[in-house]
Structure formats: structure tokens, C-alpha cells
Enzyme design. Sequence first.
Site, PDB file in Angstrom:
ATOM      1  N   ILE A 225     -10.889  -0.502   8.774  1.00 30.37           N
ATOM      2  CA  ILE A 225     -12.125   0.739   7.167  1.00 30.37           C
ATOM      3  C   ILE A 225     -12.640  -0.170   7.367  1.00 30.37           C
ATOM      4  O   ILE A 225     -14.375  -0.098   7.561  1.00 30.37           O
ATOM      5  CB  ILE A 225     -11.227   1.102   5.695  1.00 30.37           C
TER       6      ILE A 225
ATOM      7  N   ARG B 218     -11.363  -2.809 -13.625  1.00 28.17           N
ATOM      8  CA  ARG B 218     -12.034  -1.942 -13.050  1.00 28.17           C
ATOM      9  C   ARG B 218     -11.949  -0.702 -12.866  1.00 28.17           C
ATOM     10  O   ARG B 218     -11.892   0.510 -12.418  1.00 28.17           O
ATOM     11  CB  ARG B 218     -13.678  -1.929 -12.394  1.00 28.17           C
TER      12      ARG B 218
ATOM     13  N   VAL C 273     -14.979   8.698   2.567  1.00 22.16           N
ATOM     14  CA  VAL C 273     -14.549   9.087   1.714  1.00 22.16           C
ATOM     15  C   VAL C 273     -16.279   9.615   0.644  1.00 22.16           C
ATOM     16  O   VAL C 273     -16.469  10.790   0.095  1.00 22.16           O
ATOM     17  CB  VAL C 273     -14.014   8.537   0.531  1.00 22.16           C
TER      18      VAL C 273
ATOM     19  N   ASP D 177      -6.854   0.793   0.354  1.00 15.02           N
ATOM     20  CA  ASP D 177      -6.513   0.294  -1.080  1.00 15.02           C
ATOM     21  C   ASP D 177      -5.730  -0.553  -1.495  1.00 15.02           C
ATOM     22  O   ASP D 177      -5.393  -1.196  -2.438  1.00 15.02           O
ATOM     23  CB  ASP D 177      -7.464   1.879  -2.256  1.00 15.02           C
TER      24      ASP D 177
ATOM     25  N   CYS E 130     -17.700  -4.186  -4.416  1.00 14.27           N
ATOM     26  CA  CYS E 130     -16.535  -4.833  -4.491  1.00 14.27           C
ATOM     27  C   CYS E 130     -17.899  -4.812  -3.556  1.00 14.27           C
ATOM     28  O   CYS E 130     -17.614  -4.509  -2.168  1.00 14.27           O
ATOM     29  CB  CYS E 130     -15.360  -4.413  -3.757  1.00 14.27           C
TER      30      CYS E 130
ATOM     31  N   LYS F 102     -18.329   8.943  11.487  1.00 12.57           N
ATOM     32  CA  LYS F 102     -17.241   8.303  11.129  1.00 12.57           C
ATOM     33  C   LYS F 102     -16.667   8.711   9.787  1.00 12.57           C
ATOM     34  O   LYS F 102     -17.293   9.548   9.152  1.00 12.57           O
ATOM     35  CB  LYS F 102     -18.243   6.629  11.449  1.00 12.57           C
ATOM     36  N   VAL F 103     -15.505   8.614   9.368  1.00  9.98           N
ATOM     37  CA  VAL F 103     -14.833   8.844   8.124  1.00  9.98           C
ATOM     38  C   VAL F 103     -15.579   8.515   7.016  1.00  9.98           C
ATOM     39  O   VAL F 103     -15.615   7.479   6.979  1.00  9.98           O
ATOM     40  CB  VAL F 103     -13.517   9.313   8.254  1.00  9.98           C
TER      41      VAL F 103
ATOM     42  N   LYS G 243      -8.967   6.388 -10.578  1.00  9.16           N
ATOM     43  CA  LYS G 243     -10.439   6.848 -11.060  1.00  9.16           C
ATOM     44  C   LYS G 243     -11.102   6.918  -8.992  1.00  9.16           C
ATOM     45  O   LYS G 243     -12.316   7.367 -10.025  1.00  9.16           O
ATOM     46  CB  LYS G 243     -10.672   4.821 -10.797  1.00  9.16           C
ATOM     47  N   ASN G 244      -9.995   7.351  -8.191  1.00  8.32           N
ATOM     48  CA  ASN G 244     -11.647   7.519  -7.012  1.00  8.32           C
ATOM     49  C   ASN G 244     -11.690   8.879  -7.413  1.00  8.32           C
ATOM     50  O   ASN G 244     -12.267   9.629  -6.865  1.00  8.32           O
ATOM     51  CB  ASN G 244     -10.846   6.748  -6.077  1.00  8.32           C
TER      52      ASN G 244
ATOM     53  N   ARG H  33     -21.510  -2.087   3.411  1.00  8.48           N
ATOM     54  CA  ARG H  33     -21.445  -0.627   3.044  1.00  8.48           C
ATOM     55  C   ARG H  33     -22.469  -0.427   2.887  1.00  8.48           C
ATOM     56  O   ARG H  33     -23.472  -0.284   2.190  1.00  8.48           O
ATOM     57  CB  ARG H  33     -20.699  -1.018   2.011  1.00  8.48           C
ATOM     58  N   PRO H  34     -22.922   0.826   4.399  1.00  5.09           N
ATOM     59  CA  PRO H  34     -24.216   0.816   4.687  1.00  5.09           C
ATOM     60  C   PRO H  34     -24.331   2.148   4.142  1.00  5.09           C
ATOM     61  O   PRO H  34     -23.465   2.637   3.599  1.00  5.09           O
ATOM     62  CB  PRO H  34     -24.324   0.833   6.633  1.00  5.09           C
ATOM     63  N   VAL H  35     -25.081   2.876   3.906  1.00  6.81           N
ATOM     64  CA  VAL H  35     -25.235   4.232   3.348  1.00  6.81           C
ATOM     65  C   VAL H  35     -25.637   4.487   4.523  1.00  6.81           C
ATOM     66  O   VAL H  35     -26.203   5.959   4.473  1.00  6.81           O
ATOM     67  CB  VAL H  35     -26.581   4.155   2.142  1.00  6.81           C
TER      68      VAL H  35
HETATM   69  C1  UD1 Z   1     -14.060   4.477  -0.757  1.00  7.15           C
HETATM   70  C2  UD1 Z   1     -13.162   4.407  -1.982  1.00  7.15           C
HETATM   71  C3  UD1 Z   1     -12.875   3.188  -1.959  1.00  7.15           C
HETATM   72  C4  UD1 Z   1     -11.707   3.057  -0.796  1.00  7.15           C
HETATM   73  C5  UD1 Z   1     -12.742   3.812   0.580  1.00  7.15           C
HETATM   74  C6  UD1 Z   1     -12.565   3.835   1.474  1.00  7.15           C
HETATM   75  C7  UD1 Z   1     -14.148   4.982  -4.438  1.00  7.15           C
HETATM   76  C8  UD1 Z   1     -14.657   5.023  -5.969  1.00  7.15           C
HETATM   77  N1  UD1 Z   1     -14.172   4.321  -3.565  1.00  7.15           N
HETATM   78  O1  UD1 Z   1     -14.731   4.077  -1.234  1.00  7.15           O
HETATM   79  O2  UD1 Z   1     -11.906   2.295  -3.030  1.00  7.15           O
HETATM   80  O3  UD1 Z   1     -11.299   1.893  -0.402  1.00  7.15           O
HETATM   81  O4  UD1 Z   1     -12.743   4.893   0.380  1.00  7.15           O
HETATM   82  O5  UD1 Z   1     -10.967   4.615   1.559  1.00  7.15           O
HETATM   83  O6  UD1 Z   1     -13.800   6.283  -3.903  1.00  7.15           O
HETATM   84  N2  UD1 Z   1     -19.731   3.491   5.684  1.00  7.15           N
HETATM   85  C9  UD1 Z   1     -20.627   3.247   6.531  1.00  7.15           C
HETATM   86  N3  UD1 Z   1     -21.674   4.130   6.447  1.00  7.15           N
HETATM   87  C10 UD1 Z   1     -21.665   5.051   5.019  1.00  7.15           C
HETATM   88  C11 UD1 Z   1     -21.055   5.249   4.800  1.00  7.15           C
HETATM   89  C12 UD1 Z   1     -19.392   4.301   4.925  1.00  7.15           C
HETATM   90  O7  UD1 Z   1     -20.680   2.776   7.888  1.00  7.15           O
HETATM   91  O8  UD1 Z   1     -22.864   5.608   5.117  1.00  7.15           O
HETATM   92  C13 UD1 Z   1     -18.413   3.011   6.092  1.00  7.15           C
HETATM   93  C14 UD1 Z   1     -17.849   2.084   5.409  1.00  7.15           C
HETATM   94  O9  UD1 Z   1     -18.388   0.844   5.370  1.00  7.15           O
HETATM   95  C15 UD1 Z   1     -16.261   1.738   5.891  1.00  7.15           C
HETATM   96  C16 UD1 Z   1     -16.009   3.399   6.403  1.00  7.15           C
HETATM   97  O10 UD1 Z   1     -17.261   3.448   5.942  1.00  7.15           O
HETATM   98  O11 UD1 Z   1     -16.375   0.926   6.769  1.00  7.15           O
HETATM   99  C17 UD1 Z   1     -15.278   3.746   4.944  1.00  7.15           C
HETATM  100  O12 UD1 Z   1     -16.203   3.867   3.910  1.00  7.15           O
HETATM  101  P1  UD1 Z   1     -15.738   5.335   2.653  1.00  7.15           P
HETATM  102  O13 UD1 Z   1     -14.890   5.783   2.769  1.00  7.15           O
HETATM  103  O14 UD1 Z   1     -17.444   5.761   2.654  1.00  7.15           O
HETATM  104  O15 UD1 Z   1     -15.971   4.064   1.382  1.00  7.15           O
HETATM  105  P2  UD1 Z   1     -15.927   4.224  -0.017  1.00  7.15           P
HETATM  106  O16 UD1 Z   1     -16.600   6.365   0.042  1.00  7.15           O
HETATM  107  O17 UD1 Z   1     -17.822   3.686  -0.552  1.00  7.15           O
END
Ligand code: UD1
Length: 429
Positions: free
Chosen positions: A338, A408, A174, A316, A126, A171-172, A22-23, A131-133
Site C-alpha cells: 500500500i 494520535r 480509503v 496499519d 505520517c 487504485k483503491v 480513529k479512522n 501520499r498524492p491527492v
Molecule cells: C487511510 C487510513 C490509514 C491507512 C490507509 C490504507 C485514515 C484516517 N487513514 O489512509 O490509516 O493506512 O487508509 O489502509 O483512515 N493514493 C494515491 N492518490 C490519491 C490517494 C491515495 O496514489 O489521491 C495512494 C496512497 O499513496 C497509497 C494508496 O493510495 O499508496 C492508499 O492510500 P489511501 O487508501 O488513500 O490511504 P488514506 O486514506 O490516506
Amino acid sequence: MDRIRIRGGNELRGTIPISGAKNAALPLMIASLLTDDTLTLENVPHLADVEQLIRILGNHGVDYSVTGKRIGQEPGLGRTIHFTARNIVDTTAPYELVSKMRASFWVIGPLLARMHKARVSLPGGCAIGTRPVDLFIDSLRALGATIEIDRGYIVAEAPGGLKGARYVFPKVSVGATHVLLMAASLARGETIIENAAREPEIVDLAACLNAMGAKISGAGTPTITIEGVTALSGARHRVLPDRIETGTYAMAVAMTGGDVTLQGTSADLLSQALGTLGQAGVGVEALDGGIRVFRNGGGIQAVDVMTDPFPGFPTDLQAQFMALMTMADGTSRITETIFENRFMHVQELARLGAKIQLSGQIATVEGVRRLAGAPVMATDLRASVSLVIAGLAAEGETLVNRVYHLDRGFERLEEKLRACGAEVERISG
Ligand code: UD1
């Protein structure tokens, strides 16, 4: 609302085919926005999130068609879908659509790169903590975009197109790595991403983008280099196997005992999690084109785990591993690094008799001899499947409510488990 009824106690024996990830499928589908040509994706799992993203992409003007099945092919598993974004008719991703699935926010990358503008609602998804951007905004600004927040929408513009730059993620992430990869592919000049996510799904997206004509090197390492090109073409790409589905079934077998071959997947995708299962006393054997997981007779040992970005233990799989540890010999500590609020399964596992203490980001799980079936509530995608796993090992009947979360992310879950001897059925309505 559908429910799943499980009568626990059966060992799992047989073969489980693993679906496309899915991811990986979600960002690959979004990459179709980068070209006016057709992107064909094979092995796309049949999931509610995929259907939802098809609707969202349709809103931007992406046409799609599903290739017919050949006789003898398993229905439902691994569809081939053709996506064509000949004309982008709308660069707005509205709240009604984006709020249902966080990953749909990622359309911001290709829309900005190809159309030089995007208006995308702040995401939902979820309920696993804030989960900020900010990382998306910062990294796209580094490529020259102007970004403002206007009444719940991110409004991004780059009138002269995006420009390559060096960006170090603090910060890492995905999602932000996926988005920057897509955006930088059509930017002018070179982009270097430092502290990039290294997940296999990032490698899969980079491979697909390269097949479309992008020039990306280093995916799978912390430093990714992208030489921007002026246009991308169509391609044909096969979605990689779902490592989270793989790990989930591996933990189900560990929990119930038995002997199962997970087919069409690879141990390389989750060596950390499989290593942890090995430490817990589970038999794991890498096969050509699959993984054998078995536990005959012996018990499960408690093992401490801390989630981490890839190649660490995946967040996950944290809920599923916790389910396994509820019946381990001894006490284990599970640390979530995470997401800040990803322990909603704890109180539901407790309903089955699990003994878990929570303190901040650490769950201490004291193994018990038996779990007893009970009605439980699914709260998010991975938490729900941890309840299914626990239910498979619990004595008596477990009723999992609100299973739409499962739909989902898990393709034909009941069918796959039933084929290995589990007593699982869906109750509609
Ligand atoms: C993706 C996966 C999800 C998995 C997660 C971590 C998909 C569709 N979803 O979610 O299943 O649990 O990776 O392996 O692939 N963060 C910030 N600012 C940002 C973006 C993220 O602070 O702008 C933080 C998040 O709150 C979290 C951390 O970074 O604490 C990691 O999140 P991220 O790797 O971005 O997860 P997703 O891509 O949303």
C-alpha cells in the site's frame, strides 16, 4: 517530550476495552459539515487526532459540545460529541492546520458539495512515503468540479453544484472513497463509484450518511451507488470499534503470551489478520461482544504476509505483525503493497536485536530467541506501537522516545496494558 518506559517479560492477562475507531471517527466528524443540523457521534475516542480535527472543523464554523459522563461510566473512553455546522464561516482549510493531519484534507468533499467551493491546503500527516491527492482531484472533477492548484492549495469550485457521475477508481483509496461518498450525497442525480474501498470505516460512514438522509447502497462492496439528495439532516451515530487497536493488542498478547479478552470489538472486522495469527499458533476465539486471544506455552510460527486493501491484511498492522515475527520460529516475508516507505520501524526493531533484511517492498524477518530492551525512536503512529509490543517481550528496559505519535491513535495505551500486568509507564517532559 514524553517517553514510555517498558520493563519487558510479563505475560498479559485480563480484559482490554477497545475504543471507537480513529479512522471512522475522523470522516464521521467531517460529515457534520454536510448539514446545518446537529450530528451526534457516540463512542468517539479521546485522541490527539480527534482534538486536532475539532480545531480544524471549528475554523470552518462547526460548534461542538461533549455530553457529560454518567456516574460509573469509565472516564475518557467513548465520548459523545455533538457537532453543529449551522453556518460555514470559512471554506479555506489552511496549511497550518491541514499539514498536521492528512485526513483533514477530506473536508474538501463536504465543503464543495454544500458550499460549492473549497480551498484546501495540500496535506501532511505520517511520513510514510509520498501520499498524492490525484484520486481526489480526478474523482471530484468527474462530479463537475473545476480544480486548480494555487501556491500549495487546491482550489475547487462547482458554482451550479456537483452532478452525479460514474467514476472508476484506478487504485483503491480509503480517503478518496470517503470524500466521494460525502460529495455525491449532495450532488444532483446518481453517482456510481467503481473499485471503491471496502473498509469497515467506509461502511460506517455510509450508514451515518444514510441516517442523515442520504441514499447510499453497496458500501462494503467495490460498487457503491449514491442517489443525490438536496439536503441532509442531523443524526445520532455510534462509531464502530477500532479494528487496528484490536489487532494491535491481539499481537501484543501473541508476543508476550497470556490470555486477554478484547472487549467491545468484533472478529468480523479483521478476519484476515486474526486468521494469520491463528496460523502463527496463537489462540483466537470470537466471543459475543469481543475476542479472546491466548497463547499458553507454545511458540510462534513464522508466517508470510502481504498487505492489501480490505478485506486483505491491513497495512496499519504490518509493523505490529513484524514485531511479532521477530521472535517467531523460522523466517517470514512481509510484503508492503500500500505505501512505498512504511518500514521505518525496521531499524528500530533491529536495535532490540531483531534480524530483518529489507529489499524494496519486502522485509525478510529471521526469528530470534530473545530481544533485549534498548532506547528506540517512534517514527509514525503504527511503527511506534510496534516498538511498544516488541518492548513488552524484550528482556530488560525499553525506552520509546517521541510517543506523541502514539497519542494520535491509541487511547490510554499504558493504562490498558498495565491493567493486564504489563510494566509500562509514561515519563513526562
Ligand atoms: C487511510 C487510513 C490509514 C491507512 C490507509 C490504507 C485514515 C484516517 N487513514 O489512509 O490509516 O493506512 O487508509 O489502509 O483512515 N493514493 C494515491 N492518490 C490519491 C490517494 C491515495 O496514489 O489521491 C495512494 C496512497 O499513496 C497509497 C494508496 O493510495 O499508496 C492508499 O492510500 P489511501 O487508501 O488513500 O490511504 P488514506 O486514506 O490516506
